[in-house]
Design a protein around this motif. Structure first.
Motif, short mmCIF file in Angstrom:
data_model
loop_
_atom_site.label_atom_id
_atom_site.label_comp_id
_atom_site.label_asym_id
_atom_site.label_seq_id
_atom_site.Cartn_x
_atom_site.Cartn_y
_atom_site.Cartn_z
N ASN A 221 0.82 -1.21 0.00
CA ASN A 221 0.00 0.00 0.00
C ASN A 221 0.85 1.26 0.00
N GLU A 222 2.07 1.15 -0.55
CA GLU A 222 2.95 2.28 -0.85
C GLU A 222 3.66 2.89 0.35
N TYR A 223 3.61 2.23 1.51
CA TYR A 223 4.24 2.78 2.70
C TYR A 223 5.30 1.84 3.25
N TYR B 285 6.89 5.57 0.30
CA TYR B 285 8.08 5.38 -0.53
C TYR B 285 7.75 5.27 -2.01
N CYS B 286 6.49 5.01 -2.34
CA CYS B 286 6.13 4.75 -3.73
C CYS B 286 4.79 5.41 -4.08
N ASN C 37 5.18 5.27 -8.10
CA ASN C 37 6.48 5.80 -8.51
C ASN C 37 7.45 5.75 -7.33
N HIS C 38 8.37 4.79 -7.38
CA HIS C 38 9.31 4.59 -6.27
C HIS C 38 10.26 5.78 -6.17
N LYS C 39 10.54 6.21 -4.93
CA LYS C 39 11.52 7.28 -4.72
C LYS C 39 12.88 6.85 -5.26
N GLU C 40 13.64 7.81 -5.73
CA GLU C 40 14.95 7.52 -6.29
C GLU C 40 15.99 7.37 -5.18
#
Length: 365
Positions: free
Chosen positions: A147-149, A180-181, A185-188
């Motif tokens: 869930n993107e965390y 994080y996403c 879109n995942h952080k660089e």
């Protein structure tokens, strides 16, 4: 380093016992006595029964802070995005909402934290119990990662037993949860020395030491360090916590010298091979790479299967003399720390393990 907390002068003005609050789902709650306070909020017992005073065995609590404070806002946003959408299928209800000049949440009441048990047991937990908890936390982390965390602050103080069932374990306190996403879109990967060494120093990941934004592999690395401490009693760098660079170097050495480094940490007669394998698997993950949670669970389950222990069975928190510890959180005075004691933010109930697959992973940034 851990974020600095605001002083108690920034705490909300205490609310009166018996006040009726309405959440964003229009459900009303009666406020009970305040049972804990910390650097950024107050904790009250609460009940959906409006006609009678809130009892000491109430199953809900309300966490309150001023709107300008940060941690509960982060926690609230986490629940709204990651947990709220299907909480009925994965765990107990939680209700983030705002009211007048306060921000507050109603949450299920939880039991004793693992740090209290760890200290009471002489800073040592049974290996099998640690493996059971590890598998359950992998289930939780997989859910929040999907869930993107990421959680970012896994530690014994943030793991709580169920209030009624002490064999359930919840991952609590999402005040430092990081998206994080966002939108897929995942952080660089980007090192930032100015943000280096963030988190709880004993357990924070090597990425965090370098100032890199939290990721899935960081959460799993933190879990590995926690499990190692629970079995061994201490981590090799605990005498150097005031020198972040020394802690980073010691963690790097441990990872580089796996599995021998973990073997050296293990108590006499205890095999920590599963922890070494988990850390080695995680260290080979690329920053953006999705972990194979089933492989990691299989590693930990291997240490339980030969003893015939179920990962979701009863947890053994017996004392050295073999006498079961009582669930003291129901009877002892709650600590005056909003992040400790028996009133912590709700996490997730266990998710059943599915079939295990084994693949090899390669690290790369």
């Amino acid at each position: 380093m851990p974020p600095k907390r605001k002083g108690k002068s920034n705490l909300p003005v205490p609310l009166l016992e018996g006040v009726i609050l309405k959440d964003n789902e229009k459900k009303e709650w009666r406020l009970g006595p305040m049972i804990a306070q910390g650097g950024f909020g107050l904790i009250y017992l609460a009940s959906p029964r409006l006609d009678i005073p809130v009892k000491d065995d109430a199953m809900h609590v309300i966490k309150v802070e001023y709107l300008e404070n940060g941690p509960l806002f982060s926690e609230l946003k986490f629940y709204q995005r990651a947990a709220k959408q299907d909480h009925k299928a994965t765990g107990p209800d939680n209700f983030p909402f705002c009211h007048n000049s306060y921000r507050f949440m109603v949450m299920e009441r939880l039991g004793e934290d693992l740090q209290t048990i760890f200290e009471r047991r002489g800073r040592r937990l049974n290996k099998e119990t640690v493996l059971q908890i590890g598998v359950r936390m992998l289930d939780v982390l997989e859910y929040i990662h999907e869930n993107e965390y990421v959680h970012g602050d896994i530690k014994a103080a943030n793991l709580l037993l169920g209030y009624r069932n002490p064999h359930e374990v919840y991952l609590a306190d999402y005040g430092l949860a990081y998206r994080y996403c966002p939108n897929g879109n995942h952080k660089e990967y980007q090192e930032n020395p100015k943000k280096g060494h963030n988190g709880t120093m004993e357990f924070t990941s090597l990425d965090a030491h370098k100032g890199v934004a939290p990721s899935r592999r960081g959460d799993l690395e933190i879990l590995g360090y926690c499990m190692l401490q629970w079995i061994c009693g201490n981590l090799p760098w605990e005498q150097s916590l005031r020198i972040p660079e020394a802690v980073q170097a010691a963690k790097t050495k441990l990872i580089d010298e796996l599995p021998d480094s973990v073997t050296r940490c293990a108590p006499t007669g205890t095999d920590c091979g599963e922890i070494a394998m988990l850390l080695e698997n995680v260290s080979n993950l690329a920053y953006h790479e999705k972990p194979d949670y089933e492989v990691l669970k299989k590693i930990l389950l291997s240490g339980l299967e030969h003893k015939g222990i179920s990962y979701n069975g009863m947890l053994d928190f017996t004392t050295d003399q073999g006498t079961p510890n009582k669930r003291a959180a129901n009877h002892r005075k709650v600590r005056n720390d909003i992040e400790m004691g028996c009133m912590k933010c709700i996490g997730f109930i266990l998710i059943k393990t599915t079939k295990m697959l084994i693949t090899k992973k390669k690290r790369g940034d």
